[in-house]
Every structure is written in C-alpha cells, then in structure tokens.
Design a protein around this motif. Structure first.
Motif, PDB file in Angstrom:
ATOM      1  N   ALA A   1      -9.766 -48.137 -13.678  1.00 24.36           N
ATOM      2  CA  ALA A   1     -10.386 -48.230 -15.002  1.00 24.36           C
ATOM      3  C   ALA A   1      -9.529 -49.139 -15.874  1.00 24.36           C
ATOM      4  N   MET A   2     -10.169 -50.045 -16.577  1.00 22.94           N
ATOM      5  CA  MET A   2      -9.484 -51.011 -17.437  1.00 22.94           C
ATOM      6  C   MET A   2      -9.897 -50.748 -18.887  1.00 22.94           C
ATOM      7  N   VAL A   3      -9.170 -49.932 -19.639  1.00 28.59           N
ATOM      8  CA  VAL A   3      -8.173 -48.966 -19.197  1.00 28.59           C
ATOM      9  C   VAL A   3      -8.575 -47.630 -19.798  1.00 28.59           C
ATOM     10  N   SER A   4      -7.976 -46.544 -19.294  1.00 29.47           N
ATOM     11  CA  SER A   4      -8.319 -45.215 -19.790  1.00 29.47           C
ATOM     12  C   SER A   4      -7.550 -44.902 -21.068  1.00 29.47           C
ATOM     13  N   PRO A   5      -8.240 -44.602 -22.185  1.00 31.45           N
ATOM     14  CA  PRO A   5      -7.528 -44.171 -23.389  1.00 31.45           C
ATOM     15  C   PRO A   5      -6.819 -42.847 -23.135  1.00 31.45           C
ATOM     16  N   ALA A   6      -5.560 -42.790 -23.477  1.00 27.54           N
ATOM     17  CA  ALA A   6      -4.741 -41.627 -23.111  1.00 27.54           C
ATOM     18  C   ALA A   6      -5.189 -40.347 -23.797  1.00 27.54           C
ATOM     19  N   THR A   7      -5.900 -40.460 -24.925  1.00 22.06           N
ATOM     20  CA  THR A   7      -6.272 -39.249 -25.661  1.00 22.06           C
ATOM     21  C   THR A   7      -7.665 -38.737 -25.324  1.00 22.06           C
TER      22      THR A   7
END
Length: 280
Positions: free
Chosen positions: A60-66
C-alpha cells in the motif's frame, strides 16, 4: 474485478517490481475522471492480487498510521507476506487527508501525533517481525505482549512515504528500507535536496544511505511514449532515484503497461530498473 486481475497479471508478466494500491476508503485523486468515486479497500485488494500473481511484490502506498491500530496494520501485512510467500511490503506514512477522516469517522490527530504514530508503528513492526514480544512502550501506543503467529520467514521491507525533513526523513534513516518522494517540476532540485537531507540523517545514526531504496512517485501521461519515460527515468537516476512509482489518472491499461515495459528495456543498463505500478 476481472479488469484488476488482468492488469495485475500483465504487470506480473512484464517484470514490474511491485504493485501498489492507495490506502484510502474513498477516491481522493484530484486528477481522477469526473464522477469516478470507486475505490477498493487496500488490504482486501492486496490479498486478492496475491492470489492472482506469482512474482510481483505487493504493498500500500502508503498506509496512514492512525487509520488502524498499529498491531492490526502489522497483522495485515504479516498475513499478506505469508499468503504471498514473502512478496509483501509495509508502506507507511503519517496520513494527509483530513477530509476523508472526517467524512468516514477515522482518527486524524494533529501533525505531531500522526508522526508519532508512524514512528511507533515502524518500530513495533520491526520488533514484532524479529519475534521480540517484550512490552512495547511508544509515544502513542502501549502493548503488553506484541506477538503474532506465524511470522514470515523474512521481515517485510518497510517503505516510509513523505519528505518532511525533520521527522519523516529521519524515520526513514532509522527504520525504513525505502523512501518515497514526489516528482516536483523543478528539474530535480527538491528531490536532490530531500535525498541530501536523508543522507545527513543516515550519517547521524551511522547508517549507509545506499541501504535505502529511493523511489519517486511520478505520473505516467496518457500520451507519453516509452522513449519519453525512459528519458525521464534516466534523468531521475541522476538525482539519486533508484525506482519509479508510476501513477495514472485513469485505470491502468494494457497500453500503459506496454509503454512502461518498453521503457524499462531501454534503461536496462542502469543499476536499478524496477518499476512500481501504483493503482489508485
């Protein structure tokens, strides 16, 4: 989604290195065709693609950490790594689209807290994948016993997206296997500066910057030829870029894959020539 499976199979056979999907719940690409609101959830889609490809890597470009609890995100990538026989990436970032979060009730704290969450997730992923289940105490998350089973034979590589010079690029130097920056139309000045800052962060943590793959997100134009793309790739290589992440405004087509594949053959003499198609 037969069209998605067909495109993935074509990219797999054409020698593309990694197939990326955007980790959003709605279509947020401002260049998408008017009225195009379709968007698939990232990790369900990656699992589907893992079953329909053999060689190409997936992320995944990119997964939001929250958007997910860190352990849930790490478990998703772990599962993808296991089911794809080691072809999974963890693409990670702080997130940037507050409107999507507000529309769908997703967490979206202030910038610093999102960056803290991204750093915690990267640290935790490396800990979990090394089999270290001691209590984890981060800035935004605490786990009593971080454990997953089974674990992949090899740690999935971590790509951190974004080019913030104080925090994001420092996180790349400390935790990541790859970075991702954007193609700004300024003849490479911004990209070169970002990579110079990354090298400084690497020096501060005694890491060789050559260990980090440098990727550039760039849009493949609908009328762009293989010659055009090959020239752009050669130019990006002079800036210090290893790999191109190719983005299209419309769904990928056979013609677009053929263009990228032909361009890759023209630059086979460069040290690194993988292509990363991104499906948004």
């Amino acid at each position: 989604m037969p069209g998605l499976a067909r495109v993935a199979a074509l990219a797999d056979g054409a020698g593309f290195d990694t197939l990326w999907v955007a980790d959003h719940l709605v279509q947020i690409d401002p260049t998408a065709p008017e009225g195009d609101h379709d968007h698939l959830e990232a990790y369900t889609t990656l699992g589907y693609l893992a079953a329909r490809t053999e060689r190409i890597r997936l992320g995944a470009m990119v997964s939001p950490a929250t958007f997910r609890p860190p352990a849930v995100l790490i478990a998703a990538v772990t599962t993808l790594a296991l089911l794809s026989e080691g072809r999974a990436w963890l693409g990670l970032g702080a997130g940037h689209h507050g409107g999507e979060a507000a529309d769908l009730g997703l967490p979206f704290p202030a910038d610093r807290a999102r960056l803290d969450a991204a750093e915690d997730t990267a640290r935790l992923a490396r800990r979990v994948w090394s089999g270290d289940d001691r209590p984890f105490r981060g800035s935004t998350v605490r786990l009593d016993r971080p454990r997953l089973a089974p674990l992949p034979a090899h740690r999935p590589p971590i790509l951190i997206g974004g080019a913030g010079e104080k925090r994001t690029l420092r996180m790349v130097a400390e935790y990541a296997d790859a970075c991702n920056v954007f193609d700004i139309p300024d003849e490479g000045r911004t990209v070169r500066r970002k990579l110079a800052v990354l090298a400084e962060h690497c020096a501060s943590v005694a890491r060789n910057p050559a260990e980090i793959e440098t990727t550039l997100s760039t849009r493949l134009g609908p009328s762009e030829t293989a010659d055009d793309l090959a020239r752009r790739a050669r130019t990006a290589a002079t800036w210090g870029i290893d790999h191109l992440v190719l983005v299209t405004s419309s769904p990928w087509t056979t013609e677009a894959i053929d263009t990228a594949s032909a361009a890759a053959q023209q630059i086979s003499d460069l040290p690194s020539t993988p292509w990363y198609p991104a499906s948004g």
